[in-house]
Design an enzyme around this catalytic site. Structure first.
Site, PDB file in Angstrom:
ATOM      1  N   THR A  83       5.063 -11.311  -2.580  1.00 34.22           N
ATOM      2  CA  THR A  83       3.346 -10.468  -2.134  1.00 34.22           C
ATOM      3  C   THR A  83       3.576  -9.465  -2.325  1.00 34.22           C
ATOM      4  O   THR A  83       2.380  -8.013  -2.103  1.00 34.22           O
ATOM      5  CB  THR A  83       3.337 -10.396  -0.170  1.00 34.22           C
TER       6      THR A  83
ATOM      7  N   GLU B 215      -2.518 -10.467 -13.860  1.00 37.44           N
ATOM      8  CA  GLU B 215      -3.706 -10.688 -12.438  1.00 37.44           C
ATOM      9  C   GLU B 215      -5.022  -9.882 -13.002  1.00 37.44           C
ATOM     10  O   GLU B 215      -5.601  -9.244 -13.541  1.00 37.44           O
ATOM     11  CB  GLU B 215      -3.899  -9.174 -11.726  1.00 37.44           C
TER      12      GLU B 215
ATOM     13  N   GLY C 199      10.751  -2.008   4.319  1.00 37.73           N
ATOM     14  CA  GLY C 199       9.747  -0.598   4.065  1.00 37.73           C
ATOM     15  C   GLY C 199       8.879  -0.843   5.888  1.00 37.73           C
ATOM     16  O   GLY C 199       9.226  -2.118   6.562  1.00 37.73           O
ATOM     17  N   ARG C 200       7.897  -0.390   5.799  1.00 38.23           N
ATOM     18  CA  ARG C 200       7.137  -0.882   6.792  1.00 38.23           C
ATOM     19  C   ARG C 200       6.742  -2.526   7.034  1.00 38.23           C
ATOM     20  O   ARG C 200       7.223  -2.964   8.226  1.00 38.23           O
ATOM     21  CB  ARG C 200       5.232   0.123   6.528  1.00 38.23           C
TER      22      ARG C 200
ATOM     23  N   ARG D  95       4.645  -7.111  -5.795  1.00 33.23           N
ATOM     24  CA  ARG D  95       4.037  -6.836  -7.383  1.00 33.23           C
ATOM     25  C   ARG D  95       4.324  -7.765  -7.844  1.00 33.23           C
ATOM     26  O   ARG D  95       6.083  -8.512  -8.414  1.00 33.23           O
ATOM     27  CB  ARG D  95       4.240  -5.871  -7.657  1.00 33.23           C
TER      28      ARG D  95
ATOM     29  N   HIS E 141      -4.128 -12.426  -4.539  1.00 29.44           N
ATOM     30  CA  HIS E 141      -3.293 -10.764  -3.984  1.00 29.44           C
ATOM     31  C   HIS E 141      -4.183 -11.216  -3.249  1.00 29.44           C
ATOM     32  O   HIS E 141      -5.668  -9.434  -3.146  1.00 29.44           O
ATOM     33  CB  HIS E 141      -3.380 -10.143  -5.582  1.00 29.44           C
TER      34      HIS E 141
HETATM   35  C1  GLV Z   1      -2.464  -3.773  -2.220  1.00 25.15           C
HETATM   36  O1  GLV Z   1      -1.630  -4.828  -3.549  1.00 25.15           O
HETATM   37  C2  GLV Z   1      -1.560  -2.295  -2.029  1.00 25.15           C
HETATM   38  O2  GLV Z   1      -1.542  -2.071  -2.945  1.00 25.15           O
HETATM   39  O3  GLV Z   1      -2.454  -2.443  -1.166  1.00 25.15           O
HETATM   40  C1  GLV Z   2       4.810  -0.486   2.323  1.00 28.03           C
HETATM   41  O1  GLV Z   2       3.556   0.046   3.073  1.00 28.03           O
HETATM   42  C2  GLV Z   2       5.960  -1.052   2.569  1.00 28.03           C
HETATM   43  O2  GLV Z   2       6.623   0.294   3.236  1.00 28.03           O
HETATM   44  O3  GLV Z   2       5.994  -1.837   2.812  1.00 28.03           O
END
Ligand code: GLV
Ligand code: GLV
Length: 328
Positions: free
Chosen positions: A236, A267, A156-157, A238, A286
């Site tokens: 990083t 958490e 993803g991004r 979930r 987190h």
């Molecule tokens: C942080 O974990 C988010 O999802 O923004």
């Molecule tokens: C989260 O924003 C992703 O697309 O990786």
């Protein structure tokens, strides 16, 4: 009459002021304690808008108590804390905060990778604990980053931002994603593989996929077994994506070299958690998106989404666009 809004945590004042200009606001005003469930249950019954964090679980039972709720604005990109289907059925708009945190989260993902590979936390403790007596040939030796193969799960991004960083470090980049991304592959010079090949060939396996029933325990015993003994796992995203029991065993028995985690099944993670006894684990609380600038932007963006929805405009980032056309 002004719309009623409940904010589930003390926010930066700019964001609160912005909402107060057109809404009647109530807020859980503690910074380090999440709103108790019974308080949220009570508050949610009346409000038109809810501004919340990933620490609040907005399940169907809670949403059924919301009689007027039109929007849930989540100050996070991940929204696994919200039962989106239940919200959609009730015509409630759900919004999140992607994009603003992409680079910041990729930074910490790379930081964790480097800290884990080069044993930074362990080395710092070693010095502070007075163990540093002399320079010695194999003291605190770790793993190289330059020239290594990184396998990104979830392009993803944030996955793409991570691939760009890895390119800058002269790494060979593999990725696994639900769909192959030909354009991105060409642009970044990266290679698509299946999950098994990625696990077997990578020196670094980096988890950057959203959490869902499909990605629950995506990395568990069999996956860890496929990884190299010298490999490092970074998560990083979930906590639920990695099975912590299996990870503990793999780290303890040196089936993999080390892990860097910013997220956990529960958490905050309990201080008695076996994982925290291991020297080959780097753990952070987190803080993926936690740069000052990015958190202020996320707070502001979530305020904008809330106001847009209450104004019957489509929020800039909406998780369930279907509901917008049907509800308003
Ligand atoms: C942080 O974990 C988010 O999802 O923004
Ligand atoms: C989260 O924003 C992703 O697309 O990786």
């Amino acid at each position: 009459m002004k719309p009623k809004v409940y904010i589930t945590r003390k926010l930066p004042s700019e964001a609160v002021e912005k909402i107060k200009q057109s809404c009647e606001v109530r807020m859980w005003d503690k910074e380090d304690v999440p709103v108790p469930r019974d308080v949220l249950e009570k508050e949610i019954t009346e409000v038109d808008g809810l501004y919340c964090l990933l620490t609040e679980s907005l399940d169907e039972e809670l949403l059924n108590k919301a009689n007027n709720l039109k929007v849930i604005s989540n100050m996070a990109v991940g929204y696994n804390n919200i039962d989106v289907e239940a919200a959609t059925n009730k015509g409630i708009i759900v919004s999140n905060t992607p994009d603003v945190l992409t680079e910041t989260t990729a930074d910490i993902t790379f930081a964790l990778l480097m800290a884990t590979a080069r044993r930074l936390v362990e080395a710092s403790d070693y010095l502070r604990e007075g163990k540093w007596k002399t320079w010695s040939p194999m003291q605190l030796t770790g793993q190289d980053i330059f020239g290594a193969t990184i396998g990104i799960i979830g392009l993803g991004r944030i996955g793409k931002a991570m691939a760009r960083r890895a390119n800058g470090f002269g790494m060979n980049v593999l990725y696994y994603n639900r769909s192959q991304k030909n354009e991105t592959e060409k642009e970044l010079g990266i290679t698509y593989t299946d999950k098994e090949t990625l696990l077997k060939e990578s020196d670094y396996v980096v988890v950057l996929t959203p959490y869902s029933p499909e990605t629950h325990n995506l990395i568990s015993g069999p996956e860890l077994e496929m990884m190299k003994k010298s490999a490092i796992l970074i998560n990083t995203s979930r906590g639920g994506i990695v099975n912590e029991k299996a990870l503990y065993k793999a780290l303890k028995e040196n089936e993999i070299y080390a892990a860097g985690l910013d997220v956990f099944e529960e958490e905050p993670i309990s201080l008695n958690h076996p994982l925290l006894t291991l020297p080959n684990l780097v753990a952070t609380p987190h803080i993926g998106s936690a740069s000052r600038k990015t958190r202020l932007k996320m707070a502001d963006m979530a305020a904008d989404h809330l106001l847009q929805a209450l104004n019957k405009e489509k929020p800039d980032h909406i998780v369930n666009p279907k509901v917008f056309s049907e509800a308003l």
